[in-house]
Design an enzyme around this catalytic site. Structure first.
Site, PDB file in Angstrom:
ATOM      1  N   ARG A  66      92.617  33.814  30.938  1.00  0.00           N
ATOM      2  CA  ARG A  66      91.292  33.837  30.315  1.00  0.00           C
ATOM      3  C   ARG A  66      90.954  32.445  29.769  1.00  0.00           C
ATOM      4  NH1 ARG A  66      91.126  35.248  25.258  1.00  0.00           N
ATOM      5  NH2 ARG A  66      92.279  37.189  25.451  1.00  0.00           N
ATOM      6  N   TYR A  72      63.003  33.531  34.391  1.00  0.00           N
ATOM      7  CA  TYR A  72      63.778  34.590  35.017  1.00  0.00           C
ATOM      8  C   TYR A  72      63.723  35.842  34.122  1.00  0.00           C
ATOM      9  CZ  TYR A  72      67.794  37.152  36.825  1.00  0.00           C
ATOM     10  OH  TYR A  72      68.606  38.124  37.340  1.00  0.00           O
ATOM     11  N   ASP A 110      67.635  25.648  33.259  1.00  0.00           N
ATOM     12  CA  ASP A 110      68.184  26.556  34.261  1.00  0.00           C
ATOM     13  C   ASP A 110      67.816  25.952  35.617  1.00  0.00           C
ATOM     14  OD1 ASP A 110      68.589  28.568  36.146  1.00  0.00           O
ATOM     15  OD2 ASP A 110      68.036  30.177  34.771  1.00  0.00           O
ATOM     16  N   LYS A 160      73.404  32.335  43.374  1.00  0.00           N
ATOM     17  CA  LYS A 160      72.304  31.948  44.248  1.00  0.00           C
ATOM     18  C   LYS A 160      72.739  30.795  45.162  1.00  0.00           C
ATOM     19  CE  LYS A 160      70.557  35.070  41.595  1.00  0.00           C
ATOM     20  NZ  LYS A 160      69.772  34.799  40.397  1.00  0.00           N
TER      21      LYS A 160
END
Ligand SMILES: *Cc1c(COP(=O)(O)O)cnc(C)c1O
Length: 387
Positions: free
Chosen positions: A50, A103, A176, A201
């Site tokens: 992690r 978004y 972004d 994406k």
């Protein structure tokens, strides 16, 4: 090195020497924990996956290189990256200025989680006029959040100008950069402080992994983000890290083809009798065409248009496409089409959608890297079949 070279090599340099195998492609390190010889010295710096994992680290190095950043962090989704970023930068009573054409998931996170649960104040502005950002900034503004080109209207915001305004008020500028990808736009070089991506994406590019990324150069904020990522556990898995490393290798060639196809399709749509407005930054008719040219290396592979008629015509058109899949998401090698009003942006109240300009006649296309003639033929067939 130049972009295409970094995209293939950074983070995956073969290791030589004793015990090293010389892998050209980094292995998928699935181990959740790493043994050490003695209590005080972890082997190779790794303790627990992690916190740090060799495959994820390789990806993080490459992500940083793509944006010209010193640091990169890989997350389990774009929204996980945004969440870690916001909970790291915001404090009780902070204020956020965000662009209005955003978004849908980001708008939902800001409004329904940060505002509703924690009292964070959010102002949405049309940032095509940088003056509106200036007016919206308050004493407690911590973050100015931009997405450019915007989704789904492909508006362009001036990253440099808005960064100057935000910095004079001591606010961080987050961009972004999912739509442009780092191949066409590098916000850090234009003045922004932090870049976020949905790697789902263009960066991964094959519609087979959900992931997110943050790239930045400020060491102090990086340490804070790294701490919060470990504290919350919002990490990308080793397998998805491998897929994303692999996807990035072709980012440059994919983006060139996405853009070449999108330009042809935008021009085809512009002269189509069944089409109203076409939103694509590569068209001279685009309102911020000049800004797009100055700020971006290319107009990208996303576009939207209004079909003449309304919701009914848009939905009928979408149901007739065969090469384009009717699906949310974007940025993969395969072409996708969708209806923002009832799909990606359905969580935005109808009144707000109208205000932003997301009408029910709007169709959004993510142009893939298929043959452009096949794509245009598919669109033409669908136009002809609507009554
Ligand atoms: C998809 C997307 C996100 C969210 O990313 P996920 O990987 O789906 O969590 C954020 N911003 C933009 C612009 C996106 O397209």
């Amino acid at each position: 090195m130049k972009f295409e070279t970094d995209a293939i090599h950074v983070g995956e340099e073969p290791e030589f020497g004793e015990g090293a195998s010389g892998d050209v492609v980094i292995p998928i390190h699935l181990s959740s924990t790493f043994a050490r010889k003695n209590v005080d010295s972890p082997t190779g710096g790794y303790e627990y996956s992690r916190t740090s994992n060799p495959t994820r680290n390789a990806l993080e190095k490459r992500l940083a290189a793509l944006e010209g950043a010193r640091y990169g962090l890989a997350f389990s989704s774009g929204m996980a990256a945004e969440t870690v970023l916001l909970i790291s930068l915001l404090k009780k009573d902070s204020h956020v200025v965000a662009c209005d054409d955003l978004y849908g998931g980001t708008r939902r996170l800001l409004g329904r989680v940060f505002a509703d649960n924690y009292g964070i104040e959010i102002s949405h502005v049309d940032a095509t006029d940088a003056g509106r950002v200036e007016e919206a900034i308050r004493e407690n503004t911590k973050v100015v959040w931009l997405e450019t080109p915007t989704n789904p209207l492909l508006k362009i915001y001036d990253i440099g100008k808005i960064s100057e305004i935000a910095h004079s008020a001591k606010a961080f500028v987050v961009v972004d950069n999912t739509f442009a990808s780092p191949f066409f736009q590098r916000p850090l070089g234009l003045g922004a402080d932090i870049v976020v991506h949905s790697t789902t994406k263009y960066i991964n590019g094959h519609s087979d992994s959900v992931g997110g990324a943050i790239m930045l150069s400020d060491e102090k904020i990086y340490e804070k983000l790294k701490f919060t990522q470990n504290a919350t556990g919002a990490i990308l898995s080793p397998f998805d890290s491998f897929l994303t490393l692999r996807g990035i290798k072709t980012l440059a060639v994919r983006m060139q083809k996405h853009q070449e196809n999108a330009q042809k399709i935008a021009e085809y749509l512009l002269s189509h009798p069944k089409v109203g407005r076409v939103n694509y930054p590569g068209l001279p008719s685009h309102l911020q065409y000049k800004l797009a040219k100055a700020q971006m290396g290319g107009a990208g592979g996303m576009l939207s248009f209004e079909i003449k008629g309304g919701a009914e015509e848009a939905k009928e058109f979408l149901s007739k496409l065969k090469v384009f899949s009717l699906a949310e998401s974007l940025g993969g090698v395969e072409s996708l089409a969708e209806h923002p009003h009832s799909m990606t942006h359905s969580s935005i109240p109808a009144e707000q959608k109208k205000q932003i300009g997301i009408y029910d006649s709007l169709v959004r296309l993510s142009i893939g890297i298929e043959n452009s003639e096949d794509l245009i033929e598919d669109l033409e067939r669908a136009f002809r079949s609507i009554t």
